[in-house]
Design a protein around this motif. Structure first.
Motif, mmCIF file in Angstrom:
data_model
loop_
_atom_site.group_PDB
_atom_site.id
_atom_site.type_symbol
_atom_site.label_atom_id
_atom_site.label_comp_id
_atom_site.label_asym_id
_atom_site.label_seq_id
_atom_site.Cartn_x
_atom_site.Cartn_y
_atom_site.Cartn_z
ATOM 1 N N GLN A 1 0.649 -1.219 0.119
ATOM 2 C CA GLN A 1 0.015 0.065 0.019
ATOM 3 C C GLN A 1 0.955 1.219 0.089
ATOM 4 O OE1 GLN A 1 -2.732 -0.562 3.439
ATOM 5 N NE2 GLN A 1 -4.263 -1.562 1.863
ATOM 6 N N GLY A 2 1.992 1.371 0.648
ATOM 7 C CA GLY A 2 2.799 2.263 0.804
ATOM 8 C C GLY A 2 3.371 2.461 -0.522
ATOM 9 N N GLN A 3 3.972 1.363 -1.155
ATOM 10 C CA GLN A 3 4.420 1.584 -2.590
ATOM 11 C C GLN A 3 3.419 2.248 -3.727
ATOM 12 O OE1 GLN A 3 7.798 -0.248 -3.498
ATOM 13 N NE2 GLN A 3 8.007 0.736 -1.766
ATOM 14 N N VAL A 4 2.416 1.912 -3.516
ATOM 15 C CA VAL A 4 1.177 2.227 -4.323
ATOM 16 C C VAL A 4 1.151 3.731 -4.189
ATOM 17 C CG1 VAL A 4 -1.343 2.207 -5.021
ATOM 18 C CG2 VAL A 4 0.112 0.160 -4.852
ATOM 19 N N ALA A 5 1.045 4.208 -2.830
ATOM 20 C CA ALA A 5 0.867 5.524 -2.404
ATOM 21 C C ALA A 5 1.838 6.483 -2.959
ATOM 22 C CB ALA A 5 0.619 5.635 -1.018
ATOM 23 N N VAL A 6 2.951 6.092 -2.872
ATOM 24 C CA VAL A 6 4.363 6.824 -3.394
ATOM 25 C C VAL A 6 4.094 6.999 -5.068
ATOM 26 C CG1 VAL A 6 6.633 7.103 -3.495
ATOM 27 C CG2 VAL A 6 5.689 6.676 -1.549
ATOM 28 N N HIS A 7 3.766 5.925 -5.571
ATOM 29 C CA HIS A 7 3.723 6.045 -6.974
ATOM 30 C C HIS A 7 2.586 6.749 -7.405
ATOM 31 C CE1 HIS A 7 6.715 2.421 -7.134
ATOM 32 N NE2 HIS A 7 6.783 2.955 -8.224
ATOM 33 N N TRP A 8 1.533 6.738 -6.644
ATOM 34 C CA TRP A 8 0.336 7.632 -6.988
ATOM 35 C C TRP A 8 0.712 9.140 -6.915
ATOM 36 C CZ3 TRP A 8 -2.241 11.166 -3.687
ATOM 37 C CH2 TRP A 8 -3.319 11.541 -4.198
ATOM 38 N N ILE A 9 1.621 9.478 -5.651
ATOM 39 C CA ILE A 9 2.183 10.711 -5.638
ATOM 40 C C ILE A 9 2.937 11.183 -6.810
ATOM 41 C CG2 ILE A 9 3.620 12.386 -4.328
ATOM 42 C CD1 ILE A 9 2.750 10.761 -1.862
ATOM 43 N N GLY A 10 3.826 10.370 -7.543
ATOM 44 C CA GLY A 10 4.375 10.651 -8.760
ATOM 45 C C GLY A 10 3.777 10.887 -9.768
ATOM 46 N N SER A 11 2.600 10.065 -9.909
ATOM 47 C CA SER A 11 1.479 10.105 -11.147
ATOM 48 C C SER A 11 0.990 11.408 -11.009
ATOM 49 C CB SER A 11 0.662 9.121 -11.145
ATOM 50 O OG SER A 11 -0.248 9.076 -10.178
ATOM 51 N N VAL A 12 0.606 11.856 -9.718
ATOM 52 C CA VAL A 12 -0.395 13.203 -9.873
ATOM 53 C C VAL A 12 0.635 14.496 -10.311
ATOM 54 C CG1 VAL A 12 -0.909 14.899 -8.102
ATOM 55 C CG2 VAL A 12 -1.613 12.698 -7.574
ATOM 56 N N LEU A 13 2.080 14.283 -9.846
ATOM 57 C CA LEU A 13 2.733 15.298 -10.313
ATOM 58 C C LEU A 13 3.430 15.042 -11.778
ATOM 59 C CD1 LEU A 13 4.594 16.463 -7.187
ATOM 60 C CD2 LEU A 13 2.444 17.359 -8.272
ATOM 61 N N ALA A 14 2.978 13.884 -12.282
ATOM 62 C CA ALA A 14 3.696 13.511 -13.764
ATOM 63 C C ALA A 14 5.313 13.325 -13.319
ATOM 64 C CB ALA A 14 3.554 14.527 -14.801
ATOM 65 N N GLN A 15 5.667 12.900 -12.237
ATOM 66 C CA GLN A 15 7.056 12.681 -11.687
ATOM 67 C C GLN A 15 7.225 11.072 -11.290
ATOM 68 O OE1 GLN A 15 9.945 14.420 -11.920
ATOM 69 N NE2 GLN A 15 8.743 15.971 -13.052
ATOM 70 N N GLU A 16 6.767 10.033 -12.084
ATOM 71 C CA GLU A 16 6.952 8.696 -11.931
ATOM 72 C C GLU A 16 8.178 8.245 -11.614
ATOM 73 O OE1 GLU A 16 5.126 10.127 -14.440
ATOM 74 O OE2 GLU A 16 3.271 9.524 -14.168
ATOM 75 N N GLU A 17 9.282 8.866 -12.295
ATOM 76 C CA GLU A 17 10.576 8.302 -12.122
ATOM 77 C C GLU A 17 11.143 8.577 -10.844
ATOM 78 O OE1 GLU A 17 13.214 9.238 -15.119
ATOM 79 O OE2 GLU A 17 12.244 8.342 -16.822
ATOM 80 N N ALA A 18 10.756 9.944 -10.324
ATOM 81 C CA ALA A 18 11.194 10.265 -8.922
ATOM 82 C C ALA A 18 10.535 9.576 -8.146
ATOM 83 C CB ALA A 18 10.717 11.723 -8.783
ATOM 84 N N ALA A 19 9.135 9.242 -8.037
ATOM 85 C CA ALA A 19 8.634 8.447 -7.304
ATOM 86 C C ALA A 19 9.149 6.795 -6.883
ATOM 87 C CB ALA A 19 6.950 8.281 -7.535
ATOM 88 N N ASP A 20 9.540 6.191 -8.311
ATOM 89 C CA ASP A 20 10.126 4.951 -8.444
ATOM 90 C C ASP A 20 11.482 5.015 -7.585
ATOM 91 O OD1 ASP A 20 9.945 2.410 -9.183
ATOM 92 O OD2 ASP A 20 11.667 2.952 -10.554
ATOM 93 N N ALA A 21 12.198 5.981 -7.665
ATOM 94 C CA ALA A 21 13.456 6.097 -6.924
ATOM 95 C C ALA A 21 13.384 6.439 -5.544
ATOM 96 C CB ALA A 21 14.323 7.630 -7.700
ATOM 97 N N ILE A 22 12.273 7.115 -5.126
ATOM 98 C CA ILE A 22 12.066 6.948 -3.741
ATOM 99 C C ILE A 22 11.779 5.782 -3.094
ATOM 100 C CG2 ILE A 22 10.308 8.085 -2.209
ATOM 101 C CD1 ILE A 22 10.336 10.526 -3.629
ATOM 102 N N CYS A 23 11.031 4.972 -3.617
ATOM 103 C CA CYS A 23 10.645 3.762 -3.508
ATOM 104 C C CYS A 23 11.593 2.704 -3.441
ATOM 105 C CB CYS A 23 9.454 3.189 -4.342
ATOM 106 S SG CYS A 23 7.846 3.762 -4.150
ATOM 107 N N ARG A 24 12.730 3.003 -4.218
ATOM 108 C CA ARG A 24 13.826 1.968 -4.361
ATOM 109 C C ARG A 24 14.803 2.446 -3.060
ATOM 110 N NH1 ARG A 24 13.983 3.235 -9.611
ATOM 111 N NH2 ARG A 24 15.866 4.688 -9.564
ATOM 112 N N THR A 25 14.941 3.732 -2.863
ATOM 113 C CA THR A 25 15.797 4.114 -1.653
ATOM 114 C C THR A 25 15.025 3.894 -0.400
ATOM 115 O OG1 THR A 25 16.486 6.190 -2.682
ATOM 116 C CG2 THR A 25 16.569 6.196 -0.415
#
Length: 219
Positions: free
Chosen positions: A43-67
């Motif tokens: 659920q946390g991973q989905v939430a962070v990816h959703w935040i990235g999609s809201v701002l059209a910053q999917e790569e940044a969200a993916d990097a945050i999840c990896r970190t």
């Protein structure tokens, strides 16, 4: 590797308000072990990816999840606490970035006019800074929380004033943060910050346009 399909509806101002609140939390205090553990879950991973999609910053969200999945929550929390202190509370100007508008908006020193501007917007929203908060009103977290509240209240006047204040300094702060932290957690937050004002502006314009269109139809 988990793939996250983007099937969510187009974001609205309520969504951007949530994102602004989330960003405010990251700059006020780094994630502790409990928050990191939550993000490591599905659920946390989905939430962070959703935040990235809201701002059209999917790569940044993916990097945050990896970190935030690179180690145990306890080890990551300790590391992020140290980095937070180095970046935002450090005594060396070349290696620290005070998260205050007054430093970045041309004033060049703390407790500048940005505090008065933010407090005026807070009064318009009937929002008060809790007495336990040690930060002045021009701290990035307070300005982001105020922006989020203005969007939730659909107060486009205060929202416009807060957005103008943020645009006067936040891109420079975020760019410097990216340069200093690179692909790290805080550098990715900087990328989300840069995307936020344009997303707010575009959705606000859409809302104003829709309201005007409805008024014409009713007439």
């Amino acid at each position: 590797m988990i793939e996250f399909a983007n099937t969510a509806p187009a974001p609205d101002l309520e969504d951007v308000a949530f994102v602004a609140d989330w960003l405010a939390q990251q700059f006020l205090e780094p994630p502790d072990a409990a928050r990191i553990l939550a993000i490591q879950g599905i659920q946390g991973q989905v939430a962070v990816h959703w935040i990235g999609s809201v701002l059209a910053q999917e790569e940044a969200a993916d990097a945050i999840c990896r970190t935030l999945n690179a180690d145990t929550p306890e080890a990551l929390a300790a590391s992020l606490q140290r980095r937070h202190t180095q970046l935002f509370e450090g005594i060396f100007r070349q290696r620290s970035l005070p998260p205050y508008a007054s430093i970045w908006d041309g004033t060049g020193h703390l407790f500048g006019a940005a505090i008065d501007r933010t407090q005026e917007s807070l009064r318009a929203l009937n929002v008060h800074i809790d007495s336990s908060c040690p930060e002045p009103a021009d701290h990035i977290s307070i300005q982001l929380v105020a922006l989020a509240e203005s969007l939730r209240q659909a107060q486009l006047g205060p929202a416009g004033a807060l957005l103008a204040n943020l645009r006067a300094w936040m891109p420079r702060f975020a760019t410097a943060l990216i340069q200093l932290d690179g692909d790290g957690f805080h550098g990715q937050l900087g990328r989300l910050l840069i995307a936020l004002p344009d997303r707010v502006a575009s959705l606000a314009l859409s809302k104003v346009g829709l309201t005007a269109s409805n008024d014409v139809e009713r007439a």
